[in-house]
Design an enzyme around this catalytic site. Structure first.
Site, PDB file in Angstrom:
ATOM      1  CB  SER A 164      -0.950  -0.040   1.191  1.00 38.40           C
ATOM      2  OG  SER A 164      -1.808   1.054   1.143  1.00 38.40           O
ATOM      3  CG  HIS A 165       0.226   3.705   3.324  1.00 33.47           C
ATOM      4  ND1 HIS A 165      -0.610   2.617   3.468  1.00 33.47           N
ATOM      5  CD2 HIS A 165       0.734   3.957   4.538  1.00 33.47           C
ATOM      6  CE1 HIS A 165      -0.610   2.242   4.736  1.00 33.47           C
ATOM      7  NE2 HIS A 165       0.187   3.034   5.414  1.00 33.47           N
ATOM      8  CG  ASP A 186      -2.284   4.239  -1.704  1.00 30.80           C
ATOM      9  OD1 ASP A 186      -3.035   4.180  -2.692  1.00 30.80           O
ATOM     10  OD2 ASP A 186      -2.270   3.357  -0.815  1.00 30.80           O
ATOM     11  CG  ASP A 236      -2.652  -0.253  -2.792  1.00 28.44           C
ATOM     12  OD1 ASP A 236      -2.417   0.847  -2.252  1.00 28.44           O
ATOM     13  OD2 ASP A 236      -3.412  -1.093  -2.292  1.00 28.44           O
ATOM     14  CG  ASP A 263      -5.907   1.242  -1.475  1.00 30.36           C
ATOM     15  OD1 ASP A 263      -4.960   2.037  -1.300  1.00 30.36           O
ATOM     16  OD2 ASP A 263      -6.002   0.149  -0.884  1.00 30.36           O
ATOM     17  NE  ARG A 264      -3.744   4.045   2.805  1.00 25.12           N
ATOM     18  CZ  ARG A 264      -3.331   4.155   4.044  1.00 25.12           C
ATOM     19  NH1 ARG A 264      -2.852   5.302   4.472  1.00 25.12           N
ATOM     20  NH2 ARG A 264      -3.378   3.124   4.861  1.00 25.12           N
ATOM     21  CE  LYS A 307      -7.443   2.220   1.747  1.00 26.07           C
ATOM     22  NZ  LYS A 307      -7.430   0.901   2.393  1.00 26.07           N
TER      23      LYS A 307
END
Ligand code: G16
Length: 540
Positions: A111-112, A275, A277, A279-280, A374
């Protein structure tokens, strides 16, 4: 030829808030990924099934994807749909799982978190509905990893992932697809592309920061090719294995250049980032950064302006630490507002049951029932569609919102990489002291409730306990919990909130409006003594 490889189990393959996350070097140990995937394939019973595989392009993803493809062949998977170049954003993977009726998705991302040999690596497992697997399944996978001492893998050459194609290997179809086209087509069913293109033609300026992560190709197709945004408006749009040395977390700290350009120097009307991937999201207006909790509330309040949501909202949801701004919007719309623990899997259950249409979190995740994850670009498109309809600056939209609903000043303090035992000790001490806190704080906060958040899923009755200590007062709220996504030591998160009702001053800086609440939060939990830190490493 199928090989059966013996190896000693790793005992640390615990799944956290969002799958397995480890320092890259740790995940690159011999057989580490393969043993984990053996447990996943056994638990999910994948023979004959369709799987979706992709990731955010971070360091070690290409090698891990080849291992997974070879293991899929060995486990007699019927069909693997894999993103070209191994790339799929998390929301695009969620959409693809649903569209292809896949049994599961495997998303290679931390992720982030930063990438590269010294960064982090991760594997997220998604269910047939397109969202993260429920806790019962991740616990079962973890239990299996503790006794898995062999894995099955096909002895075959690597699959070429650099171009679309279909590869038939030993009864398994491996299909390499461009992950962008279907995803943009899905967005087209929700948003008024013509109105947004009109907005750009009218002179409205935007800056998008893909942070050298997975959304670069998606943003180029969507904003530049489809909506006519000039190429120069995209920053860091080439995905890189180490994210160009940047930290792909779209917050004011790590997206400082974008924030300075749009909010600081006011050189664009609108700024956004996503981010690792995809999703943010981060939303920035001329002169201000929109807090994720406010962004969620504004999106819900204005969703009726967007074609995909004209029919109204069935309900909304936020995670417990997210500010209560959404609750106020839900009350004014007359729809239920669910409050869940942190982790998108809890929303996925509500979305799947049709109980909610829009949901989101303080950690910069916002989404809807179009997928079960998300979706960073979705949030940006919601804002663009709302801006295209309202034709007001972002700051004015927020001012109007606060005038109508009041403002929940909000900040999150992160104390990263603190000693794990000390962080546990802080939480346990706080839990023990819960019954005393109202009296301790008397005269300084009007405490109405102190609890350790517990949740029962209204759909399947599953329970989650010990999800964070919250001190709820008439005028403010303080929440403490430990992150489930860090990979080194522990991260203590302290969430601060203070409500300024309608008619009060809404123009204060959050840090100033929350200064007193922050001082109380530090003192009540003795944060400095337990963590050895007098100030947080990140404030968002
Ligand atoms: C995951 C979860 C989110 C959560 C976030 C941070 O997101 O899906 O629900 O808010 O982690 O969790 P924590 O506070 O435990 O670190 P992502 O984007 O990291 O996959």
């Amino acid at each position: 030829m199928i090989l059966s490889v013996d190896a000693s189990p790793y005992l640390d393959q615990t799944l956290g808030t969002s799958g397995l996350r480890k320092p890259t070097g740790h995940a690159m140990q011999p057989h580490y990924v393969a043993l984990f995937m053996q447990a996943v394939f056994a638990e999910l019973d994948v023979a004959g099934a369709t799987l979706v595989v992709g990731g955010d392009g971070r360091y070690f993803n290409d090698e891990a994807i080849q291992t997974i493809l070879k293991m899929a062949v060995a486990h007699k998977v019927g069909h693997v749909v894999v993103g070209r170049g191994g790339l799929l954003s998390t929301p695009a993977a969620s959409a693809l799982i649903r569209a292809r009726r896949a049994k599961a998705g495997i998303i290679l991302s931390a992720s982030h978190n930063p990438g590269g040999p010294d960064g982090d690596f991760g594997i997220k497992i998604n269910a047939a509905h397109g969202g993260p697997i429920p806790i019962a399944v991740s616990d079962a996978i973890h239990r299996r990893t503790r006794t898995t001492s062999h894995y099955a893998i096909a002895d075959m050459p690597d699959i070429a992932l650099d171009r679309d194609g279909r590869h038939q290997v030993d009864g398994c179809l491996i299909e390499v697809i461009d992950g962008v086209t279907d995803y943009v087509a899905l967005l087209e069913t929700l948003f008024d592309f013509d109105r947004i293109a009109d907005l750009f033609r009218s002179g409205f300026t935007m800056r998008f920061d893909a942070m050298h992560a997975v959304t670069g190709p998606y943003a180029t197709e969507l904003f530049q090719r489809r909506l006519g945004l000039p190429a120069a408006s995209l920053m860091n749009q080439i995905p890189m294995p180490d994210f160009g040395g940047l930290h792909p977390d779209p917050n004011p700290h790590h997206a400082a250049d974008l924030v300075d350009f749009v909010a600081g120097r006011a050189q664009a009307d609108f700024g956004a980032a996503s981010d690792g991937d995809g999703d943010r999201n981060l939303i920035v207006g001329r002169g201000l950064v929109v807090s994720p909790s406010d962004s969620l509330a504004v999106i819900a309040a204005n969703a009726h302006l967007v074609p995909g949501y004209r029919g109204g909202l069935a309900g909304v949801a936020r995670s417990m630490p997210t500010s209560r701004a959404l609750d106020r919007v839900a009350a004014s719309l007359g729809v239920p507002c669910h409050v869940t623990p942190t982790g998108w899997k809890f929303f996925a259950s509500l979305l799947e049951a049709g109980l909610i249409t829009i949901c989101g979190e303080e950690s910069a995740g916002t989404g809807s029932n179009h997928v079960r994850e998300k979706d960073g670009l979705w949030a940006v498109m919601m804002w663009l569609n709302i801006l295209a309809e309202r034709r007001q600056p972002v700051a004015e939209i927020l001012r109007d919102h606060w005038q109508a609903h009041g403002r929940d000043y909000y900040q999150r303090l992160d104390f990263e990489e603190v000693d794990a035992a000390a962080a546990e000790d802080l939480m346990e001490t706080l839990r023990r002291r819960m019954p005393l806190l109202a009296a301790d704080l008397a005269g300084r906060l009007t405490v109405t409730e102190v609890n350790d958040f517990a949740y029962t899923d209204p759909v399947d009755g599953s329970m989650a306990t010990r999800q964070g200590v919250q001190i709820i007062a008439d005028e403010a709220r303080i929440v403490y919990r430990l992150s489930g996504t860090g990979t080194r030591g522990a991260t203590l998160r302290v969430y601060l909130e203070r409500f300024a009702p309608r008619g009060e001053d809404h123009r204060r800086l959050p840090a100033e409006a929350l200064a007193q609440v922050q001082a109380l939060a530090m003192q009540v939990a003795d944060v400095s003594r337990f963590t050895g830190r007098t100030s947080p490493s990140v404030i968002s």
